[in-house]
Design an enzyme around this catalytic site. Structure first.
Site, short mmCIF file in Angstrom:
data_model
loop_
_atom_site.label_atom_id
_atom_site.label_comp_id
_atom_site.label_asym_id
_atom_site.label_seq_id
_atom_site.Cartn_x
_atom_site.Cartn_y
_atom_site.Cartn_z
CB CYS A 6 7.09 0.25 -2.09
SG CYS A 6 8.18 1.21 -3.19
CG ASP A 141 0.77 2.48 -8.67
OD1 ASP A 141 -0.31 2.39 -8.06
OD2 ASP A 141 1.78 3.01 -8.17
#
Length: 233
Positions: A6, A141
């Site tokens: 990412c 996350d």
């Protein structure tokens, strides 16, 4: 093991991730030092293999803004870093006519003063995400001060695992397909096996753990991360 690299900011990094075997590459449209524009991403996506999922990371709750950004940049996936909102997810799914994969982030507060209350919030958010038919995958996350993504910080994988198993087991009793589980947050080649061993996810997501400096990927770190993640199978 599905691996997403990412926070790409340039074509060279995204292409290198694909060449090394990443299944997905992400681009951050949310406020961040790695933020990119629709125009920047539109110049990158046509040069990536069709087999690689391209994902835009958004914090906004404005469905039209997300749909327009995805259309303008040629993305195949959306990752939402706002708290799970069933109505927004359904609106996006309709707007994309089911052609774009939706990833819902669920944040685990690493700075919670009241762990029990934070766990209740985590479970509630996860339940919303897991029960939304439009969600293709749930991404776990770390969050600090209510902010998740880009922290480069891990969370308590062992503790979170028990809560995740509980939610998925309860949701599974109702039948139907459950979203895939992806883990992010402070992952590196040195610790990704530990995260996988604790949470048994379908996939992992990394950003800062494979960078040489913020916004610039390191090919060797990417190679080592991909190898470590897939050796865990």
């Amino acid at each position: 093991m599905f691996v997403k690299i990412c926070a790409n900011t340039n074509l060279a990094d995204a292409q290198m991730a694909a060449e090394l075997g990443a299944d997905a590459v992400g681009f951050v449209f949310a406020p961040s030092k790695r933020r990119v524009s629709v125009e920047q991403v539109a110049e990158i996506t046509p040069h990536l293999p069709g087999s690689v999922l391209t994902v835009g990371v958004f914090a906004t709750r404005e469905a039209k803004a997300i749909v327009d950004a995805v259309g303008g940049s040629g993305l195949g996936g959306v990752q939402l870093h706002s708290s799970p909102d069933a109505a927004l997810l359904e609106e996006l799914n309709c707007g994309f006519e089911g052609r774009v994969r939706l990833i819902q982030t669920v944040s685990y507060a690493i700075d919670a003063e009241d762990r029990e209350a934070a766990d209740e919030q985590f479970v509630a958010a996860l339940q919303t995400a897991v029960s939304a038919p439009a969600v293709w995958a749930v991404l776990l996350d770390a969050a600090r001060g209510g902010v998740s993504g880009g922290l480069g910080a891990r969370f308590d994988w062992e503790h979170a695992a028990g809560l995740v198993r509980q939610v998925y087991a309860e949701a599974g009793e109702n039948g139907g397909n459950l979203p895939k589980l992806i883990v992010a947050g402070g992952l590196r080649a040195e610790n990704v096996r530990e995260a996988i061993g604790a949470l048994h996810p379908w996939g992992v997501d990394v950003a800062s753990g494979v960078e040489s400096v913020p916004g610039k990927k390191d090919p060797e770190r990417m190679r080592l991360f991909l190898a470590a993640a897939r050796e865990s199978l």
